[in-house]
Design a protein around this motif. Structure first.
Motif, PDB file in Angstrom:
ATOM      1  N   ASN A 184      -2.222  -4.350   5.242  1.00 38.56           N
ATOM      2  CA  ASN A 184      -3.005  -5.440   5.844  1.00 38.56           C
ATOM      3  C   ASN A 184      -1.997  -6.513   6.799  1.00 38.56           C
ATOM      4  O   ASN A 184      -1.395  -7.283   6.345  1.00 38.56           O
ATOM      5  CB  ASN A 184      -3.991  -6.348   5.001  1.00 38.56           C
ATOM      6  CG  ASN A 184      -5.041  -6.973   5.828  1.00 38.56           C
ATOM      7  OD1 ASN A 184      -4.826  -7.745   6.847  1.00 38.56           O
ATOM      8  ND2 ASN A 184      -6.153  -6.989   5.215  1.00 38.56           N
ATOM      9  N   LEU A 185      -1.906  -6.216   7.986  1.00 35.62           N
ATOM     10  CA  LEU A 185      -0.733  -6.781   8.752  1.00 35.62           C
ATOM     11  C   LEU A 185      -1.238  -8.427   8.813  1.00 35.62           C
ATOM     12  O   LEU A 185      -0.210  -9.369   8.494  1.00 35.62           O
ATOM     13  CB  LEU A 185      -0.750  -6.476  10.267  1.00 35.62           C
ATOM     14  CG  LEU A 185       0.116  -7.445  11.247  1.00 35.62           C
ATOM     15  CD1 LEU A 185       1.578  -7.316  10.549  1.00 35.62           C
ATOM     16  CD2 LEU A 185       0.121  -6.618  12.461  1.00 35.62           C
ATOM     17  N   ASP A 190      -0.159 -14.082   6.983  1.00 33.66           N
ATOM     18  CA  ASP A 190      -0.452 -15.179   6.556  1.00 33.66           C
ATOM     19  C   ASP A 190       0.407 -15.453   5.408  1.00 33.66           C
ATOM     20  O   ASP A 190       0.761 -16.654   5.195  1.00 33.66           O
ATOM     21  CB  ASP A 190      -1.960 -15.238   5.694  1.00 33.66           C
ATOM     22  CG  ASP A 190      -3.146 -14.889   7.049  1.00 33.66           C
ATOM     23  OD1 ASP A 190      -2.744 -15.427   7.972  1.00 33.66           O
ATOM     24  OD2 ASP A 190      -4.016 -14.643   6.625  1.00 33.66           O
ATOM     25  N   LEU A 191       0.729 -14.847   4.685  1.00 38.20           N
ATOM     26  CA  LEU A 191       1.827 -14.960   3.511  1.00 38.20           C
ATOM     27  C   LEU A 191       3.139 -15.492   4.115  1.00 38.20           C
ATOM     28  O   LEU A 191       3.832 -16.394   3.712  1.00 38.20           O
ATOM     29  CB  LEU A 191       2.052 -13.742   2.560  1.00 38.20           C
ATOM     30  CG  LEU A 191       3.130 -13.726   1.538  1.00 38.20           C
ATOM     31  CD1 LEU A 191       2.694 -14.931   0.847  1.00 38.20           C
ATOM     32  CD2 LEU A 191       3.327 -12.671   1.089  1.00 38.20           C
ATOM     33  N   LYS A 192       3.582 -14.744   5.337  1.00 46.01           N
ATOM     34  CA  LYS A 192       4.773 -15.048   5.823  1.00 46.01           C
ATOM     35  C   LYS A 192       4.720 -16.543   6.311  1.00 46.01           C
ATOM     36  O   LYS A 192       5.807 -17.173   6.239  1.00 46.01           O
ATOM     37  CB  LYS A 192       5.088 -14.180   6.913  1.00 46.01           C
ATOM     38  CG  LYS A 192       6.451 -14.471   7.902  1.00 46.01           C
ATOM     39  CD  LYS A 192       6.584 -13.422   8.981  1.00 46.01           C
ATOM     40  CE  LYS A 192       7.729 -13.838   9.835  1.00 46.01           C
ATOM     41  NZ  LYS A 192       9.055 -14.298   9.074  1.00 46.01           N
ATOM     42  N   LEU A 213       9.161  -8.505   2.809  1.00 43.00           N
ATOM     43  CA  LEU A 213       8.059  -8.898   3.604  1.00 43.00           C
ATOM     44  C   LEU A 213       8.185  -8.730   5.272  1.00 43.00           C
ATOM     45  O   LEU A 213       7.188  -8.300   5.755  1.00 43.00           O
ATOM     46  CB  LEU A 213       7.606 -10.437   3.293  1.00 43.00           C
ATOM     47  CG  LEU A 213       6.496 -10.982   4.302  1.00 43.00           C
ATOM     48  CD1 LEU A 213       5.213 -10.306   3.914  1.00 43.00           C
ATOM     49  CD2 LEU A 213       6.443 -12.494   3.834  1.00 43.00           C
ATOM     50  N   ASN A 214       9.395  -9.102   5.785  1.00 41.18           N
ATOM     51  CA  ASN A 214       9.488  -9.149   7.053  1.00 41.18           C
ATOM     52  C   ASN A 214       9.866  -7.520   7.454  1.00 41.18           C
ATOM     53  O   ASN A 214       9.372  -7.117   8.666  1.00 41.18           O
ATOM     54  CB  ASN A 214      11.033  -9.924   7.527  1.00 41.18           C
ATOM     55  CG  ASN A 214      10.921 -11.163   7.316  1.00 41.18           C
ATOM     56  OD1 ASN A 214       9.790 -11.926   7.537  1.00 41.18           O
ATOM     57  ND2 ASN A 214      11.771 -11.829   7.234  1.00 41.18           N
ATOM     58  N   ASN A 215      10.251  -6.663   6.396  1.00 38.63           N
ATOM     59  CA  ASN A 215      10.479  -5.337   6.914  1.00 38.63           C
ATOM     60  C   ASN A 215       9.171  -4.811   7.093  1.00 38.63           C
ATOM     61  O   ASN A 215       8.786  -3.915   7.782  1.00 38.63           O
ATOM     62  CB  ASN A 215      11.273  -4.545   5.889  1.00 38.63           C
ATOM     63  CG  ASN A 215      12.761  -5.088   6.130  1.00 38.63           C
ATOM     64  OD1 ASN A 215      13.298  -5.574   7.076  1.00 38.63           O
ATOM     65  ND2 ASN A 215      13.477  -4.663   5.057  1.00 38.63           N
ATOM     66  N   LEU A 220       4.538  -2.436  10.518  1.00 37.15           N
ATOM     67  CA  LEU A 220       3.047  -2.391  10.697  1.00 37.15           C
ATOM     68  C   LEU A 220       2.815  -2.630  11.992  1.00 37.15           C
ATOM     69  O   LEU A 220       1.886  -2.353  12.687  1.00 37.15           O
ATOM     70  CB  LEU A 220       2.325  -3.444   9.494  1.00 37.15           C
ATOM     71  CG  LEU A 220       2.199  -3.103   8.392  1.00 37.15           C
ATOM     72  CD1 LEU A 220       1.402  -4.047   7.570  1.00 37.15           C
ATOM     73  CD2 LEU A 220       1.455  -1.807   8.181  1.00 37.15           C
ATOM     74  N   LYS A 221       3.650  -3.414  12.687  1.00 33.41           N
ATOM     75  CA  LYS A 221       3.661  -3.664  14.169  1.00 33.41           C
ATOM     76  C   LYS A 221       3.882  -2.334  14.802  1.00 33.41           C
ATOM     77  O   LYS A 221       3.522  -2.377  16.055  1.00 33.41           O
ATOM     78  CB  LYS A 221       4.530  -4.950  14.297  1.00 33.41           C
ATOM     79  CG  LYS A 221       3.897  -6.214  14.099  1.00 33.41           C
ATOM     80  CD  LYS A 221       4.983  -7.205  14.374  1.00 33.41           C
ATOM     81  CE  LYS A 221       4.377  -8.528  14.146  1.00 33.41           C
ATOM     82  NZ  LYS A 221       5.171  -9.937  14.371  1.00 33.41           N
TER      83      LYS A 221
END
Length: 222
Positions: A184-185, A190-192, A213-215, A220-221
């Motif tokens: 779920n992108l 939201d977490l980032k 998280l960044n990876n 997903l993008k």
């Protein structure tokens, strides 16, 4: 330092991270042959038929470990850095070594417990984080028992991550949130937004989820 976490689902994964994070490292030991005159962490255990000889203390984010003799019914440590981490305790008795992991944050902390024969913690003075984690665990257990897919779980995790942003315990909760929302992108973004507010020292902590998280977001993008 390498951190190995088993990917379990839901609440049990979070409890595993809270309590049984596996820490492996080449450790340099700093022994305190005599109790220091100045200390900021005191550990006391009531024992039954076990003779407690010494206690080893090591934080998740440091290679160095400290070992204090257990003298006059206490082990005293002078922790050079601020006390704000997951700590690995090893209790050396005349029969065996007993392990315990505990989250601490504060100053002049005093831990009281029992050793009969396993460790049970009775009181932790000057570290409210310890009790916050106990309460969080109870609430999460109730939410998971009601419905593992309950959207309130994600909302609760984000709220607590914000509240505990200055402690590495936020990474344990963030890791569970990421596992629940790994595809779920929007939720991961939201977490980032929340975690990006952390200090650089925390972002490079050994338990940090920032890189993962960044990876995941980048994948997903694509």
């Amino acid at each position: 330092m390498h951190l190995q976490c088993l990917h379990l689902t839901g609440f049990y994964k979070l409890i595993l991270i809270f309590c049984v994070i596996a820490l492996t490292a080449c450790q340099n030991e700093k022994k305190q042959e005599d109790p220091p005159e100045d200390y900021n962490l005191k550990i006391e255990f009531k024992t039954s038929n076990l003779q407690l000889d010494s206690i080893m203390l090591k934080s998740a984010n440091r290679k160095k470990q400290m070992t204090a003799v257990y003298k006059n019914n206490a082990a005293l440590f002078l922790v050079e850095d601020s006390i704000n981490d997951l700590y690995d305790l090893k209790l050396y008795t005349h029969k065996k070594i007993i392990n315990k992991k505990i989250w601490l944050k504060g100053q002049n902390i005093h831990i009281k417990g029992k050793l009969a024969p396993q460790i049970s913690i009775d009181t932790v003075i000057n570290s409210p984080l310890y009790y916050t984690i106990q309460e969080n665990s109870k609430i999460l257990r109730r939410l998971y028992e009601e419905d593992e897919k309950n959207p309130e779980i994600d909302a609760y995790l984000l709220t607590k991550i914000k509240e505990l942003l200055a402690s590495p315990i936020s990474f344990a909760m963030a890791d569970t949130y990421m596992y629940r929302n790994q595809n779920n992108l929007k939720k991961l973004q939201d977490l980032k937004v929340i975690l990006d507010q952390q200090s650089q020292n925390l972002k490079t902590h050994s338990l940090s989820v920032h890189a993962n998280l960044n990876n995941t977001i980048a994948q997903l993008k694509d």
